[in-house]
Write an enzyme that holds these catalytic residues in place. Structure first.
Site, PDB file in Angstrom:
ATOM      1  CE  LYS A  52      -3.948   2.041   2.499  1.00 56.50           C
ATOM      2  NZ  LYS A  52      -4.842   1.930   3.672  1.00 56.50           N
ATOM      3  CB  SER A 127      -8.162   3.739   2.503  1.00 56.39           C
ATOM      4  OG  SER A 127      -7.319   3.210   3.498  1.00 56.39           O
ATOM      5  CB  SER A 151      -8.400   1.013   5.525  1.00 57.74           C
ATOM      6  OG  SER A 151      -9.117   2.190   5.296  1.00 57.74           O
TER       7      SER A 151
HETATM    8  N1  GLN Z   1     -13.210   4.418   5.792  1.00 56.76           N
HETATM    9  C1  GLN Z   1     -12.567   4.888   6.977  1.00 56.76           C
HETATM   10  C2  GLN Z   1     -12.148   6.321   6.814  1.00 56.76           C
HETATM   11  O1  GLN Z   1     -12.393   6.851   5.786  1.00 56.76           O
HETATM   12  C3  GLN Z   1     -11.427   3.983   7.317  1.00 56.76           C
HETATM   13  C4  GLN Z   1     -10.119   4.383   6.777  1.00 56.76           C
HETATM   14  C5  GLN Z   1      -8.986   3.513   7.206  1.00 56.76           C
HETATM   15  O2  GLN Z   1      -9.156   2.506   7.882  1.00 56.76           O
HETATM   16  N2  GLN Z   1      -7.793   3.955   6.864  1.00 56.76           N
HETATM   17  O3  GLN Z   1     -11.605   6.925   7.682  1.00 56.76           O
END
Ligand code: GLN
Length: 446
Positions: A52, A127, A151
């Site tokens: 990532k 994400s 995410s």
């Molecule tokens: N969807 C969540 C956010 O937008 C989780 C993001 C994550 O775990 N990095 O914050």
């Protein structure tokens, strides 16, 4: 094989932001040459890995999918990258994500929207959407992602792969570009539970460069995969199968519980009464931490600087206005507001108190149960474009993953069937540092 698969499918899937074919071939050649003098192989010897793009890689561009970092080449490796190098995997390239890990669909990337390999009209989740999609599309054997509020698990669920968020402190955050430091954890995305356990074993452990890393020894996760769940006590929170959860998703989870029951586990309905406040608390806390963490992107130390500013303040302003996307700006503004004097007690402090209540909900469950099970997400993947103009609906989608980060406990998403051609994910949650139990259950079910 990995690069030819990428050539074949990645113009459709769009999982990768940066490919390092030359570097990877060199790395692989060195591994082969080393075998001539010493025949021992690392546990991940030669396996193609995707990373990532918020995990720093020495000399390899790391953008966090932000235009602001489009030219940023780190000068060191994250601790997890050193772990992979010791285990002798080969880094293929850097994977797309929502900008600075803020999002649930990959549509917040500053470069491209990764597509769900099962149906490219759908999002891969986020994400870590690039990580999940690259594994699902067979481009790499495994990928690393990060999970602040779901995410790793939510994209794993949407793409039909296995994704684990470790206990907070289990894996070093050194070299992970911080979003919300009290919640962030790096974890593996793989096609099988066994692969996942193998990779975690190589990236977990105490790290002196991360002050929140836990000094707890790393067990042999593979030995947890005993293939049975006899006597295991499962708690199923009624909040996880209630209103807002799609009927097909609910059915797949009930079917999975039946499979576990047939193998000797028992399950009961319980309540996590404060889960209903998790999304609100999370978006206040995560945005507050992000507003502080992202202050470092000032145009001086990293990335792209404004072209012709009139003065220093103007330079900050222009760099950040041009470099950050809308969602990142929204979070910085929300977080700055929640931390400002006069509002701190009403928002940030209140959210911290709610976080404690959510953690206590889980502590109470552990008195009588070994694991908590439910869906990973209330629905399967949604269509590209469907939610992007409605941030609150997008945030609400994280309702089943966020409590886990707030409580700091480990959880996995493992595929449990399909609904209308799209994968459904089963979430298995355990006590702190009991990744072994998570793997045992996931493996027995798989
Ligand atoms: N969807 C969540 C956010 O937008 C989780 C993001 C994550 O775990 N990095 O914050």
């Amino acid at each position: 094989a990995s690069y030819s698969r990428i050539k074949e499918v990645d113009d459709k899937v769009q999982a990768f932001l940066t490919l390092d074919e030359e570097g990877a071939r060199e790395q692989a050649k060195k591994l082969d040459e080393a075998l001539e003098s010493d025949d021992t192989r690392g546990l991940l010897f030669g396996l193609p890995a995707g990373i990532k793009d918020n995990i720093v890689t020495n000399g390899l561009r790391t953008t966090c999918a932000s235009q602001l970092l489009s030219n940023f080449e780190p000068v060191h490796n994250a601790t997890v990258i050193n772990g992979l190098e010791n285990a002798e995997s080969v880094t293929i390239g850097k994977l797309n994500m929502d900008e600075f890990a803020m999002g649930s669909s990959n549509e917040n990337s500053g470069f491209q929207t990764t597509r769900n390999p099962w149906n490219i009209e759908y999002v891969p989740g986020g994400s870590s959407g690039g990580s999940a999609a690259s594994v699902a599309a067979g481009e790499v054997t495994f990928a690393l992602g990060s999970d602040t509020g779901g995410s790793i698990r939510q994209p794993a669920s949407y793409c039909g792969v296995v994704g684990l968020k470790p206990t907070y402190g289990r894996v070093s955050r050194f070299g992970l570009v911080a979003f919300a430091s009290s919640l962030d954890q790096i974890g593996p995305l793989t096609r099988t539970v066994e692969d996942n356990a193998l990779v975690l074993g190589e990236i977990a452990g105490h790290c002196k460069k991360d002050s929140t890393s836990a000094d707890v020894s790393v067990p042999d996760y593979l030995s947890s995969l005993i293939g049975d769940v006899k006597g295991l006590r499962i708690a199923v929170p009624k909040e996880y199968l209630g209103e807002g959860v799609n009927e097909d998703v609910r059915q797949r989870v009930l079917e999975a519980l039946k499979v576990l029951e047939e193998q000797g586990a028992t399950w009961e309905e319980v309540s996590l009464p404060h889960s209903q406040y998790a999304v609100a608390a999370y978006y206040l806390l995560a945005s507050s931490e992000a507003s502080a963490n992202l202050a470092r992107f000032d145009g001086v130390r990293y990335g792209v600087r404004a072209k012709n500013p009139n003065n220093l303040i103007d330079m900050y302003k222009e760099t950040r206005s041009n470099g950050f996307g809308d969602e990142v700006k929204r979070r910085i503004m929300l977080g700055t507001f929640a931390l400002s004097s006069g509002y701190y007690d009403a928002y940030y402090k209140k959210a911290q108190k709610v976080r404690t209540l959510i953690k206590q909900d889980f502590d109470k469950i552990w008195e009588d149960y070994d694991v908590v099970i439910g869906p990973t997400a209330p629905t399967t993947a949604f269509k590209v474009g469907e939610k992007i103009d409605d941030p609150l609906t997008m945030y609400a989608n994280d309702i089943l993953t966020i409590p886990v980060n707030l409580a700091g406990v480990p959880a996995i998403s493992v595929p449990c069937g399909f609904s209308e051609g799209l994968p459904v994910g089963l979430q298995i949650i355990a006590k702190p540092f009991e990744e072994g139990t998570v793997y045992r259950v996931a493996h027995a079910y798989e």
